[in-house]
Scaffold this active site. Structure first.
Site, PDB file in Angstrom:
ATOM      1  N   TYR A  95       0.903  -1.032   0.073  1.00  0.00           N
ATOM      2  CA  TYR A  95      -0.186   0.029   0.044  1.00  0.00           C
ATOM      3  C   TYR A  95       0.836   1.256  -0.108  1.00  0.00           C
ATOM      4  CZ  TYR A  95      -3.748  -3.151   0.984  1.00  0.00           C
ATOM      5  OH  TYR A  95      -4.953  -4.130   1.051  1.00  0.00           O
TER       6      TYR A  95
ATOM      7  N   GLU B  25      -1.677 -16.929  -9.097  1.00  0.00           N
ATOM      8  CA  GLU B  25      -0.898 -15.995 -10.040  1.00  0.00           C
ATOM      9  C   GLU B  25       0.585 -16.378  -9.813  1.00  0.00           C
ATOM     10  OE1 GLU B  25      -2.023 -12.088  -9.526  1.00  0.00           O
ATOM     11  OE2 GLU B  25      -3.855 -12.419 -10.697  1.00  0.00           O
TER      12      GLU B  25
ATOM     13  N   CYS C  45      -6.716  -5.654  -7.095  1.00  0.00           N
ATOM     14  CA  CYS C  45      -6.374  -4.975  -5.554  1.00  0.00           C
ATOM     15  C   CYS C  45      -5.896  -6.094  -4.971  1.00  0.00           C
ATOM     16  CB  CYS C  45      -7.878  -4.603  -5.124  1.00  0.00           C
ATOM     17  SG  CYS C  45      -8.327  -2.985  -5.320  1.00  0.00           S
ATOM     18  N   HIS C  46      -5.864  -7.536  -5.309  1.00  0.00           N
ATOM     19  CA  HIS C  46      -5.399  -8.678  -4.408  1.00  0.00           C
ATOM     20  C   HIS C  46      -3.883  -8.456  -4.446  1.00  0.00           C
ATOM     21  CE1 HIS C  46      -6.328 -10.041  -8.630  1.00  0.00           C
ATOM     22  NE2 HIS C  46      -5.232 -10.561  -8.529  1.00  0.00           N
TER      23      HIS C  46
ATOM     24  N   ASN D  77     -13.479  -0.881  -4.861  1.00  0.00           N
ATOM     25  CA  ASN D  77     -13.051  -1.425  -6.268  1.00  0.00           C
ATOM     26  C   ASN D  77     -14.246  -2.195  -6.593  1.00  0.00           C
ATOM     27  OD1 ASN D  77     -12.340  -2.639  -8.560  1.00  0.00           O
ATOM     28  ND2 ASN D  77     -10.729  -4.291  -7.409  1.00  0.00           N
TER      29      ASN D  77
END
Length: 163
Positions: A96, A156, A125-126, A117
């Site tokens: 962040y 991912e 955002c993840h 979001n």
DNA sequence: ATCAGGTCTCAAG
DNA sequence: CTTGAGACCTGAT
């Protein structure tokens, strides 16, 4: 009274639960995590087929491209943060604080923008984590949502056995 | 004007 | 290592 929940035009089951999809005109207006299918039935629209298609593909291959006509709604600051997040490559993360640096903003403000979001997965955002751990997700600091975050990052390949 | 928030950082136990 | 306070900026009331 709780605010009226947004309506979704389609529902897509996913390994971590499901996704609700809503469109405005011929653009995608929202994609959210849902634990159960919404009560309202889904409508038929070519765009919805396209969205489902691309999302399914992403579930199989995290590198699959999500390219859809999008309907943005948010404050200038939020949009700015979202655009910034879209540049985070698959498989990596930012904190962040890192995101906040650019506009001389603060980590909390970024968290706030993330929380609102409405285009989950499209605005990743993840991929934004706290400096000392996974961080919260979708308004929760623990529980269901952070687990989804974990699933996505793992999917991912961004987690090296951590968290 | 006030407050709460998906945080950060630093100082002290 | 753990805790706590203060600081940061935005959005909602």
């Amino acid at each position: 009274m709780m605010p009226e929940p947004r309506s979704f035009d389609a529902y897509l089951p996913a390994p971590f639960g499901g996704l609700g999809i809503g469109i405005e005109g011929d653009r995608v207006a929202r994609i959210s995590f849902l634990s159960t299918a919404p009560p309202s039935g889904s409508i038929s629209h070519p765009l919805l087929d396209q969205v489902r298609d691309q999302l399914r593909r992403y579930m199989e291959d995290p590198h699959a491209r999500l390219q859809l006509p999008l309907h943005w709604q948010g404050t200038p600051f939020q949009q700015r943060v979202w655009q910034e997040l879209r540049r985070i490559p698959v498989g990596s993360t930012r904190t962040y604080g890192e995101i906040a640096k650019r506009p001389n903003s603060s980590a909390r403000a970024v968290g706030g923008a993330c929380r609102t979001n409405h285009l989950v997965l499209i605005v990743p955002c993840h991929r934004v984590v706290a400096a000392g751990g996974l961080g919260g997700f979708s308004g929760e600091t623990e529980g269901v949502m952070p687990n989804i975050k974990r699933w996505l990052l793992n999917h991912e390949g961004a987690l090296n056995g951590e968290w």
